[in-house]
Enzyme design. Structure first.
Site, short mmCIF file in Angstrom:
data_model
loop_
_atom_site.label_atom_id
_atom_site.label_comp_id
_atom_site.label_asym_id
_atom_site.label_seq_id
_atom_site.Cartn_x
_atom_site.Cartn_y
_atom_site.Cartn_z
CB CYS A 124 -0.86 0.09 1.19
SG CYS A 124 -2.47 1.22 0.85
CG HIS A 232 -3.64 -3.91 3.61
ND1 HIS A 232 -2.52 -3.13 3.99
CD2 HIS A 232 -4.24 -2.68 2.60
CE1 HIS A 232 -2.73 -1.80 3.75
NE2 HIS A 232 -3.81 -1.62 2.61
CD GLU A 234 -1.31 -6.06 5.21
OE1 GLU A 234 -1.61 -6.09 4.75
OE2 GLU A 234 -2.21 -5.51 6.25
N1 LIG Z 1 -2.39 6.89 2.43
C1 LIG Z 1 -2.47 5.92 1.28
C2 LIG Z 1 -1.78 4.86 1.44
C3 LIG Z 1 -2.74 3.49 2.16
C4 LIG Z 1 -2.39 3.00 3.37
O1 LIG Z 1 -1.50 2.26 2.99
N2 LIG Z 1 -3.89 1.85 4.24
C5 LIG Z 1 -3.10 1.51 4.84
C6 LIG Z 1 -3.87 1.65 6.05
C7 LIG Z 1 -3.98 0.61 7.76
C8 LIG Z 1 -2.65 -0.13 7.56
O2 LIG Z 1 -2.51 -0.11 7.82
O3 LIG Z 1 -3.57 -1.18 6.89
C9 LIG Z 1 -3.15 6.24 0.13
O4 LIG Z 1 -5.16 6.70 0.86
O5 LIG Z 1 -2.93 5.72 -1.12
#
Ligand SMILES: N[C@@H](CCC(=O)NCCCC(=O)O)C(=O)O
Length: 271
Positions: A124, A232, A234
């Protein structure tokens, strides 16, 4: 785990050490450096690596010393947006938090890790950082771009709903990811408002969402293992066969780095 006897001393090949850069969080007037549990567990249990959580609040003076310890770099997601000034844009999301310390640590970290030929895995925000570090840029509000869907989660939903499968991802035929996953379409969760626009130097897209947004990248001309995804994996990784394959692949890449280091070679020398 492989063992080797040297004289009478039994030596066991050590597990890879993987750097995880932390993010800023403010709670009750105090500043914290944080890392979410869900990112750590699959690195330990599935990749079988040893995480070293690195604070990003103290600058990059010790960056090379951190990298001297590392056999891989793992860049996680975070709710903060990358400062758009880093990719030449005005800020279109002034209401969204940023984490300039993490930006200013991770972008040099990515470039220095590539110089050393270290495996890099991004999720992400981590994928977005890799793209920006290599000169790419972003759609700051994918949901406001004509032709793209809204890739954000509903933050009012329970967490398990937020991380449930949200859309399909088409994996490029015959790509490395296609070989790892054994399929050319998977269902993924989606928790991001931003997305990759122009790709950085050496970066290739290897998977896309139904609306064409880039969902996975690699950089075969730059590194033996630079791989990042917008979704995600993970999240409850052990229950998701695709996630297990991805984390196993990263762990294997880091173990190869351990072997190279043991022979006194870098990736570029061993290639
Ligand atoms: N802010 C960026 C990246 C989004 C992101 O990494 N979301 C995950 C947030 C919660 C987590 O760590 O699972 C965007 O909005 O593109």
């Amino acid at each position: 785990m492989s063992n080797s006897n040297i004289g009478n001393k039994k030596q066991t090949t050590r597990k890879p050490v993987v750097l995880m850069s932390m993010g800023a969080q403010e709670r009750k007037g105090h500043d914290y450096q944080v890392m979410t549990h869900k990112y750590i567990v699959p690195l330990v249990d599935i990749s079988e690596c040893v995480p070293v959580l690195v604070p990003t609040c103290c600058g990059i003076e010790d960056l090379e010393q951190y990298l001297d310890m590392a056999d891989g770099v793992y860049l996680t997601g975070a709710g903060s947006n990358i400062d758009p000034a880093l990719y030449g844009q005005e800020n279109e999301t002034p209401g969204k938090g940023q984490d300039k310390d993490r930006d200013n640590f991770d972008l040099p970290l990515i470039r220095a890790a590539l110089q050393r030929g270290l495996p890099i895995f991004g999720i992400c925000r981590g994928m977005q950082e890799i793209n920006v570090a290599l000169g790419g840029d972003m759609y700051q509000k994918v949901y406001a771009e004509p032709g793209f869907n809204d890739h954000r989660e509903n933050t009012e939903d329970p967490v398990d709903v937020q991380y449930s499968p949200a859309h399909s991802v088409r994996v490029q035929q015959n790509s490395w990811l296609h070989q790892v996953l054994g399929t050319n379409e998977i269902r993924v969760n989606s928790l991001h408002g931003q997305g990759l626009k122009n790709l950085g130097k050496g970066i290739e897209a290897i998977a896309h969402a139904e609306d064409g947004l880039v969902e996975a990248i690699h950089a075969p001309s730059l590194s033996p293992f630079l791989f990042a995804v917008q979704w995600h994996p993970e999240w409850q990784a052990a229950k998701n066969p695709d996630s297990v394959k991805i984390f196993q692949a990263f762990g294997e890449a880091c173990r190869k780095q351990v072997e190279r280091k043991a022979k006194g070679k870098t990736f570029h020398q061993a290639a």
